[in-house]
Design a protein around this motif. Structure first.
Motif, PDB file in Angstrom:
ATOM      1  N   MET A  95      -7.118 -13.202  50.618  1.00 49.47           N
ATOM      2  CA  MET A  95      -7.522 -14.594  50.845  1.00 49.47           C
ATOM      3  C   MET A  95      -6.664 -15.521  49.988  1.00 49.47           C
ATOM      4  SD  MET A  95      -9.996 -14.962  53.083  1.00 49.47           S
ATOM      5  CE  MET A  95     -10.609 -16.568  52.599  1.00 49.47           C
ATOM      6  N   ALA A  97      -5.509 -18.415  51.221  1.00 47.53           N
ATOM      7  CA  ALA A  97      -5.678 -19.791  51.693  1.00 47.53           C
ATOM      8  C   ALA A  97      -6.438 -20.638  50.676  1.00 47.53           C
ATOM      9  CB  ALA A  97      -6.436 -19.792  53.025  1.00 47.53           C
ATOM     10  N   VAL A  99      -9.127 -22.959  50.565  1.00 49.99           N
ATOM     11  CA  VAL A  99     -10.239 -23.347  51.432  1.00 49.99           C
ATOM     12  C   VAL A  99     -11.008 -24.498  50.767  1.00 49.99           C
ATOM     13  CG1 VAL A  99     -12.279 -22.518  52.654  1.00 49.99           C
ATOM     14  CG2 VAL A  99     -10.436 -20.918  52.101  1.00 49.99           C
ATOM     15  N   ASP A 101     -13.856 -26.593  49.409  1.00 54.34           N
ATOM     16  CA  ASP A 101     -15.225 -26.260  49.000  1.00 54.34           C
ATOM     17  C   ASP A 101     -16.250 -27.135  49.716  1.00 54.34           C
ATOM     18  OD1 ASP A 101     -14.536 -24.232  47.172  1.00 54.34           O
ATOM     19  OD2 ASP A 101     -13.896 -25.759  45.736  1.00 54.34           O
ATOM     20  N   PRO A 137     -19.141 -22.766  53.367  1.00 54.91           N
ATOM     21  CA  PRO A 137     -19.445 -21.402  52.940  1.00 54.91           C
ATOM     22  C   PRO A 137     -18.290 -20.854  52.103  1.00 54.91           C
ATOM     23  CG  PRO A 137     -18.802 -21.442  55.261  1.00 54.91           C
ATOM     24  CD  PRO A 137     -18.945 -22.875  54.820  1.00 54.91           C
ATOM     25  N   ILE A 139     -16.059 -18.139  51.914  1.00 50.86           N
ATOM     26  CA  ILE A 139     -15.697 -17.099  52.880  1.00 50.86           C
ATOM     27  C   ILE A 139     -15.408 -15.779  52.172  1.00 50.86           C
ATOM     28  CG2 ILE A 139     -14.038 -16.459  54.689  1.00 50.86           C
ATOM     29  CD1 ILE A 139     -13.726 -19.592  55.073  1.00 50.86           C
ATOM     30  N   LEU A 140     -14.689 -15.860  51.058  1.00 50.50           N
ATOM     31  CA  LEU A 140     -14.374 -14.656  50.281  1.00 50.50           C
ATOM     32  C   LEU A 140     -15.647 -13.944  49.828  1.00 50.50           C
ATOM     33  CD1 LEU A 140     -12.433 -12.829  48.666  1.00 50.50           C
ATOM     34  CD2 LEU A 140     -12.371 -14.596  46.902  1.00 50.50           C
ATOM     35  N   GLY A 159      -8.839 -11.830  46.219  1.00 49.89           N
ATOM     36  CA  GLY A 159      -9.010 -13.276  46.147  1.00 49.89           C
ATOM     37  C   GLY A 159      -7.899 -13.918  45.337  1.00 49.89           C
ATOM     38  N   PHE A 160      -7.760 -15.203  45.488  1.00 47.56           N
ATOM     39  CA  PHE A 160      -6.816 -15.978  44.696  1.00 47.56           C
ATOM     40  C   PHE A 160      -7.591 -17.009  43.892  1.00 47.56           C
ATOM     41  CE2 PHE A 160      -2.207 -15.528  45.465  1.00 47.56           C
ATOM     42  CZ  PHE A 160      -2.259 -14.393  46.235  1.00 47.56           C
ATOM     43  N   LYS A 178     -14.466 -15.718  37.607  1.00 48.17           N
ATOM     44  CA  LYS A 178     -14.435 -15.846  39.064  1.00 48.17           C
ATOM     45  C   LYS A 178     -14.418 -14.480  39.734  1.00 48.17           C
ATOM     46  CE  LYS A 178     -12.852 -19.417  40.778  1.00 48.17           C
ATOM     47  NZ  LYS A 178     -12.048 -20.579  41.132  1.00 48.17           N
ATOM     48  N   LYS A 182     -17.212 -13.475  42.444  1.00 43.20           N
ATOM     49  CA  LYS A 182     -16.876 -13.255  43.850  1.00 43.20           C
ATOM     50  C   LYS A 182     -16.996 -11.782  44.237  1.00 43.20           C
ATOM     51  CE  LYS A 182     -14.674 -17.488  44.595  1.00 43.20           C
ATOM     52  NZ  LYS A 182     -14.515 -18.356  45.759  1.00 43.20           N
TER      53      LYS A 182
END
Ligand code: C5P
Length: 240
Positions: A95, A97, A99, A101, A137, A139-140, A159-160, A178, A182
């Motif tokens: 992930m 991207a 995104v 929040d 949402p 997504i990750l 994740g990033f 994080k 996550k």
């Protein structure tokens, strides 16, 4: 980090920024260029993987490679829909991207005007509109939840985190936090700000591992090199 060591693996990579519509012509966006995510897709394909690249707004053309299937999305909700259809077949999800929040609560069906005359008996309202936001949402986190529910240990989820650090916390401390929140397998942490990382060709990242293994730092180096380092860590974990 070469040859066809990812042959047969299905890798989904998200890249670029989401755009959250305000009205038919305006959106809330971000500075993500998509370059790091696209570099990961290209590196994975070069190593033999079958790649689906889910791309939002990107500053460079999508890659042209027989093993990269590019799907375009605009908003976080569209990204979520696209990912739902890809999860069961994927061995690895990255992930990358950016995104949003939040998204505007309402999307105006026609262009928001500078002055809006609601009541003809009164003077036109010269005040500025207030844009109400609602949460998107995560997504990750949702992918991690769905995987836990499925009882299968696939896909491997990366994740990033684009962190700037603050007065109390270093970028790495925020990253560790994080990662735990996550629940993904790896978190790729980089330091961002205007002109730093976003849109640039080089990157410095630290790859944090949920299993408690030593973090891997690389850079400043090309986003292609960062991609291969990341894929090395993933390939090693998948072989265990
Ligand atoms: O919480 P933060 O936005 O910093 O987390 C970044 C990571 O979470 C990235 O991998 C990003 O793609 C993902 N993300 C997501 N859904 C969101 C926000 C971020 O999947 N709504």
């Amino acid at each position: 980090a070469d040859h066809q060591d990812l042959q047969g693996l299905r890798v989904v990579v998200t890249a670029g920024g989401t755009r959250e519509a305000l009205d038919p012509v305006r959106f809330l966006g971000n500075r993500s260029s998509g370059k790091q995510g696209i570099a990961i897709a290209e590196a994975a394909a070069a190593r033999g993987a079958e790649v689906v690249l889910v791309a939002g707004a990107i500053d460079i053309p999508p890659p042209d490679h027989p093993r990269i299937d590019t799907r375009r999305i605009e908003s976080a909700l569209e990204l979520q829909d696209e990912m739902a259809g890809l999860l069961t077949d994927a061995d690895v999800v990255v992930m990358a991207a950016a995104v949003a929040d939040f998204r505007p609560r309402e999307v105006a069906t026609s262009k928001i005007k500078k002055t809006h005359q609601q009541d003809p008996a009164h003077a036109p309202d010269e005040s500025a509109p207030v844009i109400e936001l609602v949460r998107n949402p995560d997504i990750l986190a949702g992918l991690v939840r769905d995987r836990a529910r499925s009882g299968v240990d696939r896909p491997y989820i990366v994740g990033f985190a684009a962190e700037t650090g603050d007065a109390e916390h270093t970028v790495l401390e925020l990253g560790q936090d994080k990662l735990r929140r996550k629940g993904c397998d790896l978190l790729v942490v980089n330091q961002v700000g205007v002109g730093v990382t976003f849109g640039q060709d080089d990157n410095t990242v630290t790859i944090l591992r949920r299993d408690g293994g030593e973090p891997v730092t690389t850079g400043p180096t090309t986003k292609a090199h960062v991609s291969h380092t990341l894929l090395d860590v993933i390939a090693t974990d998948l072989r265990r």
